[in-house]
Design an enzyme around this catalytic site. Structure first.
Site, short mmCIF file in Angstrom:
data_model
loop_
_atom_site.label_atom_id
_atom_site.label_comp_id
_atom_site.label_asym_id
_atom_site.label_seq_id
_atom_site.Cartn_x
_atom_site.Cartn_y
_atom_site.Cartn_z
CB THR A 107 -0.90 0.08 1.25
OG1 THR A 107 -0.09 0.21 2.41
CG2 THR A 107 -1.82 -1.12 1.36
CD GLN A 112 8.46 4.67 11.63
OE1 GLN A 112 7.76 5.32 12.40
NE2 GLN A 112 9.67 5.05 11.27
CB THR A 130 -10.11 -17.12 34.67
OG1 THR A 130 -10.01 -16.92 36.09
CG2 THR A 130 -11.37 -17.90 34.35
CD GLU A 152 -5.23 -26.81 31.93
OE1 GLU A 152 -5.57 -27.93 31.51
OE2 GLU A 152 -4.43 -26.64 32.85
N GLY A 155 -9.08 -5.51 6.17
CA GLY A 155 -10.40 -6.07 5.83
C GLY A 155 -10.32 -7.56 5.57
#
Lengths: 251, 412
Positions: free
Chosen positions: B296, B305, B391, B389, B366
């Site tokens: 792009t 960056q 939280t 296992e 997208g």
């Protein structure tokens, strides 16, 4: 007639997935800190030998490699997929195919092998000579580029991949057969076999012990990257195409 | 762990006049045998699991064929001792393999490794007969087994368990309901934690562990639950309706169940952390490959960056949580107490997996939101690592509690 021993020469090469780089001094390919593995065609040869053993046509699969100390690693991995015994001939020299074939001839004689099964070529130099040279030195028949191997009644019936398609040859044993890509798909090693292989012994000797003249027969003058591809050009008409070809001296 | 260093005049480092020191204490390298296990798991994951992962996710299909193959290669049930027909490997080996399998698909990894959680209490507290029978069965055949502790009303709050086991003669009668039990639909046997004390019994003495066979009358397995992610794995409710358990299937002393059930986690949290790391690594690799070819504004997006920063953060999280996980694994393999480390590893790795997968979707833009690209599945799969296992919140409690214990044990 039951075969006694099949010998599978294997080579430790740069791993097939690695993008190789040429050394800055153009003397060869960079191998320091690069992942090394068993030559893929040799893995296929090992798989075929193990299959022959499972079919009861071979009593013992013996692998041999000629290479530096680290080459023992590939023997360990191959012992985890069915190689019964392995031989490590230690050397830091880079041997050329004729030298390798001469050493292998001695191994065949010592081992009293009935069949040599090896990869058609190594993916580092792509020489595709060792199997054929070995056959010549031993004065044994050979069947190269095998994509199918059947053994019956003291003969090997081999389907070979050739430019025109597939050729079936029958060779009297003992013989040298070189494995091509489509011969089989090597199996995964099982975890417990990986562990068991670590405890198996490898018969180690130095190259000098075999008393073979391994002086190189040719010099590698330089190793270079292939030329970078120049971009293509689009032409508008057939006339323009012909003109361009004429200008470039192609026509 | 040894902390000695041996000064060896070996090779020269890149900086002249600096001799390379070879440390013989701390090592960050796997042994060559462990590397071979890793290679095996990696090949299996990339060649067998990855190609079918998306379809398994779409269909929610239980991966029995992959389980069979992994079992035959020895990639499952790693802790089963040799005298029970297993391979007797450690938590570190399990971690290495779990990461590779999860890279292919964490749903498949869970289907394969949930066995370990059920086996751990048997491993820790079983009699030789119980071990030979129940762990041996796992080694022999590619069966699945389940750890049944959680209930609809009690997940983190284990002390709130209501499933009851009442002694009648030389048998126990089990009644209750469990929920979110991994592998339940295919389990051959269950480790069940049940209340054997009364309302006044302190938590540490109120529960007992049992091994319950699937085929016993009264064991009712519910329907497959359809979850956000790891959809090919199997989670269900299980009802125990007057199930008769012979006393020989009681695991450990009466009242010792809580400790046994929780003790399992020292062995299972590190591999779960590794599973999360596998998902994070996959997210990183997919995002990196995409960023190097998607262009792009005139360049590959990795050269922007803000995209590079996301990749960097993933890489750091992965590296750090892997080292933490290996330390937790090696500590328990070496016979040490690793509870807080296992919690740290699981907490960090699951957070890293969540962040990395969310960021990977972001890198894809997208496309990342779309099911034709692999990253949305990773994000859906990652979430559960922060929940099962133990939280994240429970892990933090364990870590803080351990810090307090450590402080109070000193005279400073």
């Amino acid at each position: 007639m039951s075969l006694a021993r099949v010998l599978v020469p294997v080579k430790r090469t740069v791993d097939y997935a690695v993008k190789i780089r040429v050394k800055p001094d153009n003397t060869g390919v960079e191998t320091k800190n690069v992942k090394m593995s068993t030559n893929p065609f040799d893995e296929i040869a090992v798989e075929e030998a193990v299959k022959l053993k499972e079919k009861g046509l071979v009593k013992e699969v013996v692998a041999v490699t000629i290479g530096p100390k680290d080459a023992a690693e590939i023997l360990r991995k191959l012992m985890a997929v069915g190689v019964d015994r392995s031989i490590h001939i230690e050397t830091d020299e880079d041997l050329q195919p004729l030298a390798v074939a001469k050493v292998l001839k001695k191994v065949v004689e010592k081992e009293n092998s009935d069949l040599v099964l090896l990869g058609k070529q190594a993916i580092d130099d792509d020489s595709c000579q060792t199997g054929q040279l070995l056959g010549g030195l031993l004065n044994w028949p050979q069947a190269s580029f095998a994509s199918e191997v059947n053994v019956e009644g003291g003969k090997a019936i081999v389907k070979r991949e050739i430019d025109g398609g597939l050729e079936t040859v029958s060779v009297q044993l003992p013989a040298v057969i070189s494995a091509d890509l489509r011969l089989n798909t090597p199996r995964y090693a099982k975890l417990k076999d990986i562990m068991a292989a670590r405890k198996m012994t490898i018969d180690t000797s130095s190259l000098a012990d075999w008393g073979v003249d391994t002086t190189p027969r040719f010099d590698v003058v330089s190793v270079q990257d292939p030329p970078t591809r120049a971009g293509g050009v689009k032409v508008e008409s057939v006339q323009e195409l012909v003109q361009k070809l004429k200008n470039d001296g192609v026509l | 762990m040894l902390c000695s260093t041996v000064r060896q005049a070996t090779k020269r480092s890149l900086v002249p006049n600096v001799q390379v020191r070879k440390h013989t204490g701390l090592s960050f390298e796997l042994t060559s045998e462990q590397k071979q296990f890793q290679e095996l798991a990696r090949s299996f994951a990339r060649e067998k699991i990855m190609p079918v992962a998306a379809q398994l996710d779409r269909d929610g299909q239980w991966p029995q064929e992959l389980i069979n193959e992994a079992h035959s290669l020895g990639l499952m049930n790693l802790h089963v001792p040799e005298d029970c027909g297993g391979i007797g490997l450690g938590v570190l080996e399990n971690c290495v393999i779990a990461e590779e399998l999860a890279y292919g698909c964490s749903g498949v990894m869970t289907a394969m490794l949930a066995n370990d959680l059920a086996q751990a209490p048997v491993f820790l507290a079983g009699t030789p007969e119980q071990k030979k029978k129940y762990l041996g069965r796992c080694a022999e055949e590619p069966i699945s087994v389940s750890y049944a502790v959680t209930e609809p009303g009690a997940g983190s709050d284990v002390s709130g368990l209501k499933t009851k086991a009442e002694k009648q003669g030389d048998k126990w009668i089990l009644n209750g309901q469990k929920m979110w039990i991994s592998n339940a639909g295919y389990a051959n046997w269950f480790f069940v934690l049940a209340r054997t004390g009364d309302a006044n019994t302190p938590t540490g003495k109120a529960f007992t562990g049992f091994i319950v066979e699937r085929e016993w009358a009264g064991v009712q397995v519910g329907r497959k639950e359809w979850n956000m992610g790891q959809r090919c794995a199997d989670t269900r409710g299980v009802v125990f309706d007057n199930v008769v358990i012979p006393d020989e299937n009681r695991l450990g002393p009466v009242g010792a169940g809580f400790k046994i059930a929780m003790g399992a986690f020292d062995h299972t949290r590190p591999p779960v952390a590794s599973g999360a790391i596998g998902v994070a690594q996959r997210a990183h690799d997919e995002a990196l490959a995409y960023a190097m070819q998607r262009k792009t504004m005139g360049k590959a997006i990795i050269e922007h960056q803000q995209v590079a920063a996301l990749i960097a953060e993933m890489a750091v999280g992965i590296e750090a949580s892997r080292l933490l996980t290996y330390k937790a694994a090696v500590t328990v393999d070496n016979g040490g107490k690793n509870t807080h480390m296992a919690s740290m590893a699981k907490y960090m790795a699951s957070e890293v997996a969540m962040k990395s997968t969310v960021d990977a979707v972001q890198v894809f833009g997208g496309n990342g939101f779309n099911t034709e690209y692999p990253v949305e599945k990773l994000m859906r799969d990652a979430k559960i690592f922060q929940i099962y296992e133990g939280t994240t919140q429970i892990q933090k409690l364990i870590i803080a509690r351990d810090a307090v214990t450590q402080k109070m044990s000193k005279n400073e």
